[in-house]
Enzyme design. Structure first.
Site, mmCIF file in Angstrom:
data_model
loop_
_atom_site.group_PDB
_atom_site.id
_atom_site.type_symbol
_atom_site.label_atom_id
_atom_site.label_comp_id
_atom_site.label_asym_id
_atom_site.label_seq_id
_atom_site.Cartn_x
_atom_site.Cartn_y
_atom_site.Cartn_z
ATOM 1 N N ASP A 73 0.853 -1.184 0.000
ATOM 2 C CA ASP A 73 0.000 0.000 0.000
ATOM 3 C C ASP A 73 0.900 1.250 0.000
ATOM 4 O O ASP A 73 1.820 1.354 0.816
ATOM 5 C CB ASP A 73 -0.881 -0.056 1.261
ATOM 6 C CG ASP A 73 -1.933 1.022 1.302
ATOM 7 O OD1 ASP A 73 -3.125 0.689 1.203
ATOM 8 O OD2 ASP A 73 -1.548 2.203 1.453
ATOM 9 N N ILE A 74 0.623 2.169 -0.922
ATOM 10 C CA ILE A 74 1.450 3.387 -0.996
ATOM 11 C C ILE A 74 1.159 4.254 0.225
ATOM 12 O O ILE A 74 -0.005 4.437 0.597
ATOM 13 C CB ILE A 74 1.160 4.162 -2.297
ATOM 14 C CG1 ILE A 74 1.443 3.256 -3.506
ATOM 15 C CG2 ILE A 74 1.989 5.441 -2.367
ATOM 16 C CD1 ILE A 74 1.148 3.877 -4.841
ATOM 17 N N ASN A 127 -2.340 12.993 -4.049
ATOM 18 C CA ASN A 127 -3.535 13.460 -4.774
ATOM 19 C C ASN A 127 -3.869 14.896 -4.401
ATOM 20 O O ASN A 127 -4.122 15.732 -5.269
ATOM 21 C CB ASN A 127 -4.739 12.587 -4.396
ATOM 22 C CG ASN A 127 -4.897 11.388 -5.316
ATOM 23 O OD1 ASN A 127 -4.365 11.372 -6.412
ATOM 24 N ND2 ASN A 127 -5.631 10.390 -4.859
ATOM 25 N N HIS A 137 -5.336 14.551 -8.912
ATOM 26 C CA HIS A 137 -5.660 13.147 -9.197
ATOM 27 C C HIS A 137 -4.902 12.577 -10.406
ATOM 28 O O HIS A 137 -4.369 11.453 -10.324
ATOM 29 C CB HIS A 137 -7.179 13.055 -9.402
ATOM 30 C CG HIS A 137 -7.769 11.770 -8.983
ATOM 31 N ND1 HIS A 137 -7.953 10.728 -9.866
ATOM 32 C CD2 HIS A 137 -8.223 11.337 -7.778
ATOM 33 C CE1 HIS A 137 -8.495 9.726 -9.219
ATOM 34 N NE2 HIS A 137 -8.681 10.061 -7.954
ATOM 35 N N ASP A 186 -2.554 9.311 -10.488
ATOM 36 C CA ASP A 186 -2.660 8.164 -11.415
ATOM 37 C C ASP A 186 -1.295 7.797 -11.994
ATOM 38 O O ASP A 186 -0.969 6.608 -12.148
ATOM 39 C CB ASP A 186 -3.623 8.494 -12.570
ATOM 40 C CG ASP A 186 -5.080 8.384 -12.144
ATOM 41 O OD1 ASP A 186 -5.330 7.983 -10.993
ATOM 42 O OD2 ASP A 186 -5.957 8.697 -12.961
ATOM 43 N N GLU A 202 -5.000 2.569 -3.966
ATOM 44 C CA GLU A 202 -3.537 2.453 -3.908
ATOM 45 C C GLU A 202 -3.128 1.156 -3.217
ATOM 46 O O GLU A 202 -2.063 1.040 -2.632
ATOM 47 C CB GLU A 202 -2.933 3.706 -3.273
ATOM 48 C CG GLU A 202 -2.842 3.826 -1.768
ATOM 49 C CD GLU A 202 -4.117 3.703 -0.964
ATOM 50 O OE1 GLU A 202 -5.163 3.294 -1.500
ATOM 51 O OE2 GLU A 202 -4.049 3.978 0.240
ATOM 52 N N ARG A 221 13.733 -5.522 -0.828
ATOM 53 C CA ARG A 221 14.341 -4.980 -2.050
ATOM 54 C C ARG A 221 13.306 -4.154 -2.836
ATOM 55 O O ARG A 221 13.611 -3.090 -3.372
ATOM 56 C CB ARG A 221 14.860 -6.137 -2.917
ATOM 57 C CG ARG A 221 16.286 -5.917 -3.371
ATOM 58 C CD ARG A 221 16.799 -7.105 -4.140
ATOM 59 N NE ARG A 221 17.279 -8.165 -3.269
ATOM 60 C CZ ARG A 221 17.147 -9.465 -3.506
ATOM 61 N NH1 ARG A 221 16.513 -9.884 -4.586
ATOM 62 N NH2 ARG A 221 17.627 -10.352 -2.673
HETATM 63 N N1 LIG Z 1 -5.218 9.214 -8.295
HETATM 64 C C1 LIG Z 1 -5.967 8.232 -7.824
HETATM 65 N N2 LIG Z 1 -6.284 8.209 -6.515
HETATM 66 C C2 LIG Z 1 -7.035 7.186 -6.036
HETATM 67 C C3 LIG Z 1 -7.504 6.150 -6.854
HETATM 68 N N3 LIG Z 1 -8.228 5.292 -6.086
HETATM 69 C C4 LIG Z 1 -8.195 5.753 -4.827
HETATM 70 N N4 LIG Z 1 -7.472 6.914 -4.765
HETATM 71 C C5 LIG Z 1 -7.148 7.761 -3.621
HETATM 72 O O1 LIG Z 1 -6.262 7.087 -2.759
HETATM 73 C C6 LIG Z 1 -6.294 7.766 -1.499
HETATM 74 C C7 LIG Z 1 -6.184 6.736 -0.392
HETATM 75 O O2 LIG Z 1 -6.038 7.421 0.802
HETATM 76 P P1 LIG Z 1 -6.037 6.744 2.232
HETATM 77 O O3 LIG Z 1 -6.836 5.469 2.196
HETATM 78 O O4 LIG Z 1 -6.444 7.788 3.206
HETATM 79 O O5 LIG Z 1 -4.591 6.290 2.451
HETATM 80 P P2 LIG Z 1 -3.189 7.051 2.400
HETATM 81 O O6 LIG Z 1 -3.337 8.526 2.225
HETATM 82 O O7 LIG Z 1 -2.368 6.351 1.363
HETATM 83 O O8 LIG Z 1 -2.603 6.804 3.825
HETATM 84 P P3 LIG Z 1 -1.973 5.492 4.427
HETATM 85 O O9 LIG Z 1 -2.412 4.318 3.587
HETATM 86 O O10 LIG Z 1 -2.490 5.413 5.800
HETATM 87 O O11 LIG Z 1 -0.486 5.663 4.364
HETATM 88 C C8 LIG Z 1 -7.598 8.565 -1.457
HETATM 89 O O12 LIG Z 1 -7.273 9.937 -1.565
HETATM 90 C C9 LIG Z 1 -8.325 8.101 -2.741
HETATM 91 O O13 LIG Z 1 -9.109 9.140 -3.322
HETATM 92 C C10 LIG Z 1 -7.179 6.206 -8.256
HETATM 93 O O14 LIG Z 1 -7.532 5.348 -9.048
HETATM 94 N N5 LIG Z 1 -6.408 7.251 -8.684
#
Ligand SMILES: Nc1nc2c(ncn2[C@@H]2O[C@H](COP(=O)(O)OP(=O)(O)OP(=O)(O)O)[C@@H](O)[C@H]2O)c(=O)[nH]1
Length: 300
Positions: free
Chosen positions: A162-163, A170, A175, A179, A205, A225
Site C-alpha cells: 500500500d502506498i 492526490n 488526481h 494516477d 492504492e 528490495r
Molecule cells: N489518483 C488516484 N487516486 C485514487 C484512486 N483510487 C483511490 N485513490 C485515492 O487514494 C487515497 C487513499 O487514501 P487513504 O486510504 O487515506 O490512504 P493514504 O493517504 O495512502 O494513507 P496510508 O495508507 O495510511 O499511508 C484517497 O485519496 C483516494 O481518493 C485512483 O484510481 N487514482
C-alpha cells in the site's frame, strides 16, 4: 442428387476422409490447411498423420479407435497446429464415422479458429486486468486462489502493498498525477515479479503480490528490495507552466506465507493485519508474518 464430393470440393472447411489415417478423400481446403498444393497431393500420402505434429498422434488414434468401435462421435477437439509451411494456427477437429463403400471410415472436418480463440483469450485477459495499471485485478487473484494445489516444493507468499500517504499526493498534485504515480508503482512491482509470480492492483492504492520463496528470510529480503526500489524511484511530471516535478513515495508491505489449502479470505486477513502493523509502526517497512516469524502482529 449431386455426388457428395462435388459438395465437399467447394466446401470452405478443410475435410478429409480416411481409414486409419490412410486418406481416401480430401478437399482443396484440406490441402490448403495442410500447406500442400492440391487434394491429390494429400491422397498420395501413406498416412495423414504426417500432417500433424507427433504429439497429437496418440490422442488422434484413441479418438479414431473409440469412434470406429462405438460409433459414438467424439466431442470436437481444439489443437495447436503448424502446417507444413510452418504457419501456426488453432484448429478445431470434428470427426464422424461414415460408410465408405462398405467400410467404416472417418470423416474429419477442420475449422481454423485461431482468430476466434485469440479474441476470446484477449477478452478473458482484459476481464482479469486493472484498467489503470494493466496489472491483474482482484478477480484474477481470487481465481488463482481457487486453483491453488497443495504439495508445492517452494513456499508461496501473499503480500499486500500500500502506498504511504497517497492521499497527500492526490491532494498536493491532483488526481491525474496520482494516477501517474500508481502506474509507475505498478511498473515497479511488475518488474519485481518473476515469470511464475503475479502482481495485482486490488483497487485505489492497494496492491498485492503472489511470490515464491524458499523460506521466510528470502521472502522478507525480496520484499525489502522492492520497498527500497520504490523509495529510490522518482516520478517526473512535466507541466507547461511550472518547473518539472519530481515525486517520490514509499510503500508499506504486509506479507504472509500461504498454507497449502487455505482460502483467500483467511490468508488475506493475515497479510492485511501485517500491513496494518507496518502502517502503524511508521510506514515504509515490510512485516512478513508467519507462524515461525518474529514479525507476529501485535495488534492492541
Ligand atoms: N489518483 C488516484 N487516486 C485514487 C484512486 N483510487 C483511490 N485513490 C485515492 O487514494 C487515497 C487513499 O487514501 P487513504 O486510504 O487515506 O490512504 P493514504 O493517504 O495512502 O494513507 P496510508 O495508507 O495510511 O499511508 C484517497 O485519496 C483516494 O481518493 C485512483 O484510481 N487514482
Amino acid at each position: 442428387m449431386p455426388d457428395f464430393k462435388d459438395i465437399l470440393d467447394i466446401h470452405p472447411n478443410p475435410c478429409v476422409i480416411h481409414i486409419n489415417f490412410v486418406p481416401k478423400y480430401a478437399n482443396n481446403a484440406f490441402a490448403k490447411f495442410s500447406g500442400m498444393a492440391c487434394a491429390e497431393d494429400v491422397l498420395s500420402l501413406p498416412s495423414i498423420r504426417v500432417l500433424f505434429e507427433e504429439e497429437h498422434w496418440p490422442e488422434a488414434q484413441r479418438r479414431y479407435n473409440h469412434a470406429i468401435e462405438t460409433g459414438i462421435p467424439t466431442p470436437p477437439e481444439v489443437i495447436n497446429h503448424m502446417d507444413l509451411k510452418g504457419n501456426p494456427m488453432i484448429a478445431e477437429i470434428t470427426d464422424k464415422v461414415i460408410d465408405w463403400y462398405g467400410e467404416k471410415a472417418m470423416c474429419t472436418f477442420v475449422s481454423v479458429v485461431t482468430d476466434q480463440i485469440r479474441r476470446e483469450r484477449t477478452l478473458r485477459d482484459m476481464a482479469n486486468r486493472d484498467d489503470l495499471t494493466n496489472l491483474y485485478n482482484r478477480r484474477y487473484l481470487l481465481d488463482l486462489f481457487s486453483e491453488r494445489h497443495a504439495a508445492q516444493q517452494r513456499r508461496q507468499y501473499l503480500a499486500m502493498a500500500d502506498i504511504d500517504h497517497f492521499k497527500r499526493i492526490n491532494d498536493t498534485f491532483g488526481h491525474p498525477v496520482g494516477d501517474l504515480v500508481l502506474r509507475r508503482f505498478a511498473q515497479e512491482i511488475e518488474d519485481f515479479t518473476a515469470p511464475d509470480e503475479y502482481a495485482f492492483r486490488l483497487g485505489g492504492e492497494e496492491f498485492a503480490l503472489l511470490i515464491w520463496a524458499d523460506n521466510h528470510t528470502e521472502a522478507t529480503t525480496r520484499l525489502e528490495r522492492l520497498r527500497v526500489a520504490v523509495q529510490d524511484c522518482e516520478v517526473r511530471v512535466s507541466h507547461p507552466n511550472s518547473q518539472p516535478l519530481s515525486i517520490g513515495c514509499t510503500i508499506s508491505i504486509g506479507a504472509t506465507v500461504l498454507e497449502a489449502t487455505e482460502d483467500f479470505l483467511t490468508a488475506s486477513l493475515r497479510a492485511d493485519e501485517a500491513l496494518y502493523i507496518a502502517k502503524k509502526t511508521g510506514r515504509n517497512r515490510v512485516i512478513n508474518y508467519d507462524a515461525s516469524s518474529e514479525d507476529k502482529p501485535d495488534v492492541g
